[in-house]
Design a protein around this motif. Structure first.
Motif, mmCIF file in Angstrom:
data_model
loop_
_atom_site.group_PDB
_atom_site.id
_atom_site.type_symbol
_atom_site.label_atom_id
_atom_site.label_comp_id
_atom_site.label_asym_id
_atom_site.label_seq_id
_atom_site.Cartn_x
_atom_site.Cartn_y
_atom_site.Cartn_z
ATOM 1 N N SER A 32 -8.822 -1.651 -12.110
ATOM 2 C CA SER A 32 -8.168 -1.716 -13.411
ATOM 3 C C SER A 32 -9.239 -1.774 -14.487
ATOM 4 C CB SER A 32 -7.274 -2.963 -13.498
ATOM 5 O OG SER A 32 -6.856 -3.184 -14.830
ATOM 6 N N GLY A 33 -9.163 -0.868 -15.458
ATOM 7 C CA GLY A 33 -10.155 -0.863 -16.528
ATOM 8 C C GLY A 33 -10.091 -2.104 -17.401
ATOM 9 N N LYS A 34 -8.972 -2.818 -17.378
ATOM 10 C CA LYS A 34 -8.813 -4.015 -18.218
ATOM 11 C C LYS A 34 -9.284 -5.281 -17.506
ATOM 12 C CE LYS A 34 -4.899 -2.173 -20.852
ATOM 13 N NZ LYS A 34 -3.473 -2.376 -21.236
ATOM 14 N N THR A 35 -8.918 -5.425 -16.218
ATOM 15 C CA THR A 35 -9.241 -6.659 -15.504
ATOM 16 C C THR A 35 -10.389 -6.506 -14.513
ATOM 17 O OG1 THR A 35 -7.664 -6.209 -13.714
ATOM 18 C CG2 THR A 35 -6.823 -7.337 -15.682
ATOM 19 N N GLY A 36 -10.719 -5.271 -14.129
ATOM 20 C CA GLY A 36 -11.762 -5.053 -13.133
ATOM 21 C C GLY A 36 -11.300 -5.331 -11.720
ATOM 22 N N VAL A 37 -9.994 -5.538 -11.535
ATOM 23 C CA VAL A 37 -9.442 -5.822 -10.211
ATOM 24 C C VAL A 37 -9.074 -4.515 -9.522
ATOM 25 C CG1 VAL A 37 -7.569 -6.975 -8.961
ATOM 26 C CG2 VAL A 37 -8.590 -8.061 -10.978
ATOM 27 N N ARG A 38 -9.279 -4.478 -8.209
ATOM 28 C CA ARG A 38 -8.974 -3.274 -7.447
ATOM 29 C C ARG A 38 -7.476 -2.972 -7.511
ATOM 30 N NH1 ARG A 38 -10.754 -2.163 -1.133
ATOM 31 N NH2 ARG A 38 -9.718 -0.134 -0.904
ATOM 32 N N VAL A 39 -7.140 -1.720 -7.771
ATOM 33 C CA VAL A 39 -5.751 -1.289 -7.900
ATOM 34 C C VAL A 39 -5.120 -1.188 -6.521
ATOM 35 C CG1 VAL A 39 -4.227 0.560 -8.683
ATOM 36 C CG2 VAL A 39 -6.221 -0.067 -10.050
ATOM 37 N N ALA A 40 -3.924 -1.733 -6.352
ATOM 38 C CA ALA A 40 -3.217 -1.668 -5.080
ATOM 39 C C ALA A 40 -2.406 -0.387 -5.004
ATOM 40 C CB ALA A 40 -2.293 -2.878 -4.924
ATOM 41 N N GLN A 41 -2.437 0.238 -3.833
ATOM 42 C CA GLN A 41 -1.661 1.443 -3.609
ATOM 43 C C GLN A 41 -0.333 1.058 -2.951
ATOM 44 O OE1 GLN A 41 -2.744 4.389 -4.662
ATOM 45 N NE2 GLN A 41 -4.742 3.621 -5.320
ATOM 46 N N LYS A 42 0.783 1.440 -3.543
ATOM 47 C CA LYS A 42 2.087 1.083 -3.009
ATOM 48 C C LYS A 42 2.911 2.338 -2.729
ATOM 49 C CE LYS A 42 2.440 -3.447 -5.278
ATOM 50 N NZ LYS A 42 3.293 -4.329 -6.118
ATOM 51 N N ARG A 43 3.800 2.247 -1.745
ATOM 52 C CA ARG A 43 4.713 3.336 -1.417
ATOM 53 C C ARG A 43 6.011 3.110 -2.200
ATOM 54 N NH1 ARG A 43 2.133 1.547 3.072
ATOM 55 N NH2 ARG A 43 3.747 -0.046 3.329
ATOM 56 N N ILE A 44 6.211 3.929 -3.231
ATOM 57 C CA ILE A 44 7.359 3.750 -4.122
ATOM 58 C C ILE A 44 8.353 4.890 -3.933
ATOM 59 C CG2 ILE A 44 8.109 3.528 -6.514
ATOM 60 C CD1 ILE A 44 6.466 1.172 -5.524
ATOM 61 N N ASP A 45 9.613 4.563 -3.784
ATOM 62 C CA ASP A 45 10.682 5.556 -3.735
ATOM 63 C C ASP A 45 10.991 5.958 -5.184
ATOM 64 O OD1 ASP A 45 13.112 6.945 -3.699
ATOM 65 O OD2 ASP A 45 13.829 5.833 -1.950
ATOM 66 N N PRO A 46 10.661 7.204 -5.584
ATOM 67 C CA PRO A 46 10.878 7.590 -6.983
ATOM 68 C C PRO A 46 12.342 7.585 -7.398
ATOM 69 C CG PRO A 46 10.327 9.505 -5.641
ATOM 70 C CD PRO A 46 10.127 8.298 -4.783
ATOM 71 N N GLN A 47 13.244 7.645 -6.432
ATOM 72 C CA GLN A 47 14.672 7.667 -6.767
ATOM 73 C C GLN A 47 15.191 6.267 -7.136
ATOM 74 O OE1 GLN A 47 17.242 9.216 -3.669
ATOM 75 N NE2 GLN A 47 18.633 10.075 -5.169
ATOM 76 N N THR A 48 14.685 5.236 -6.430
ATOM 77 C CA THR A 48 15.153 3.878 -6.698
ATOM 78 C C THR A 48 14.132 3.051 -7.464
ATOM 79 O OG1 THR A 48 14.245 3.007 -4.606
ATOM 80 C CG2 THR A 48 16.470 3.947 -4.560
ATOM 81 N N GLY A 49 12.844 3.497 -7.431
ATOM 82 C CA GLY A 49 11.801 2.718 -8.082
ATOM 83 C C GLY A 49 11.348 1.526 -7.272
ATOM 84 N N GLU A 50 11.843 1.379 -6.057
ATOM 85 C CA GLU A 50 11.516 0.242 -5.217
ATOM 86 C C GLU A 50 10.427 0.610 -4.201
ATOM 87 O OE1 GLU A 50 15.119 -0.970 -3.377
ATOM 88 O OE2 GLU A 50 16.044 -1.687 -5.249
ATOM 89 N N GLU A 51 9.677 -0.429 -3.794
ATOM 90 C CA GLU A 51 8.640 -0.219 -2.790
ATOM 91 C C GLU A 51 9.298 -0.055 -1.417
ATOM 92 O OE1 GLU A 51 4.521 -2.259 -1.044
ATOM 93 O OE2 GLU A 51 5.668 -3.260 -2.629
#
Length: 293
Positions: A32-51
């Motif tokens: 993250s350019g703001k916090t410097g924390v590693r970005v987590a990769q998540k599997r998101i269903d684009p239809q429901t928006g849920e992981e």
């Protein structure tokens, strides 16, 4: 990473498999350019928006836009090749007959318990006959086509691509167009002289990944707190293209000038290399031609 045996004829050679690669790529993580924390990769269903939990993920093969054939894990497992611990040699071929584009990943084979003598015997037989073994082996539930060959005092094994995985250069229109291009004998002669003037023995240790070295040096400097000033790259203006003959002559003259100044490695043209080889023995009774004065 794998143990088994090489099988050719009625001979079995116990072996162990080791990777021959140590990739030197510089790998970066997304932060993250703001916090410097590693970005987590998540599997998101684009239809429901849920992981989507990992256990709910299935494999699908796209047969048309947004249309998939879903394949169950058990269906794939039923098609997996029979797991064996044998590298089955099918053929012995000449190394020069294998196009390097077919090679994929290199490995080393070391002798397993009780395999030292047949291992050495196979290595010597392949070295003295100049042959490479083409075989099949199952690694990680996938059948692989492989090539075995002597590499120093060890047996090397390279996984190979199948021919239908290689795209033909004939599909490139630009390449097809060159078939219609005509060159002159004079152009070809000078081009061959240029090639020979740059010819030398291949020494892999003389080549370095300079980009990787520069990236690591940059990381080290920044880790030490050094401020890096990035200079804008100057706009390159393409020089006018000279005619082919002039470019060939200028290139040849430049190489010869550098060699004369000792600025490049000493190279021996092919003709000189051939002349340096030991002459063939004369037949009994043959007389040597007198030297011209």
């Amino acid at each position: 990473m794998w143990t088994g045996a090489i099988s050719f004829g009625m001979v079995s050679v116990p072996v162990k498999l080791y990777s021959a690669l140590n990739r030197k790529n510089v790998r970066f993580h997304q932060l993250s350019g703001k916090t410097g924390v590693r970005v987590a990769q998540k599997r998101i269903d684009p239809q429901t928006g849920e992981e989507v939990p990992y256990e709910d993920v299935v494999k699908g093969y796209e047969i048309a836009p947004d249309r998939y054939v879903v394949i169950e894990p058990g269906e794939l497992e039923a098609l997996e090749p029979k797991k064996t611990k044998t590298i089955e040699i099918e053929d012995f071929v000449e190394l020069a007959q294998i196009d390097p584009v077919l090679y994929d990943h290199p490995y080393y084979l070391a002798p397993g318990p009780g395999g030292a003598k047949p291992y050495r015997l196979l290595l010597q037989a392949m070295r003295e006959t100049g042959r490479v073994a083409i075989a099949r082996v199952v690694i990680r539930s996938k059948e692989q086509l492989v090539a075995l060959r002597p590499m120093g005092e060890a047996l090397g094994m390279a996984t190979m691509l199948f021919p239908d995985e290689i795209l033909s250069p004939e599909r490139l229109e630009e390449v097809a167009e060159t078939a219609q291009v005509k060159t002159t004998k004079r152009e070809l002669d000078i081009a061959k002289q240029l090639v020979e003037s740059l010819a030398t023995d291949f020494d892999p240790d003389s080549y370095r990944d300079t980009y990787r070295e520069e990236v690591l040096a940059l990381i080290e400097r920044k880790a030490q707190g050094e401020a890096i000033a990035v200079q804008p790259a100057p706009e390159e203006v393409a020089p006018p293209a000279p005619d082919l003959m002039s470019a060939l002559k200028a290139s040849l003259e430049a190489v010869r000038a550098r060699e004369g100044d000792g600025a490049v490695k000493t190279r021996k043209p092919a003709a000189e290399k051939a002349a340096a080889k030991k002459p063939a023995a004369r037949k009994p009774g043959a007389s040597r031609a007198p030297a011209k004065r």
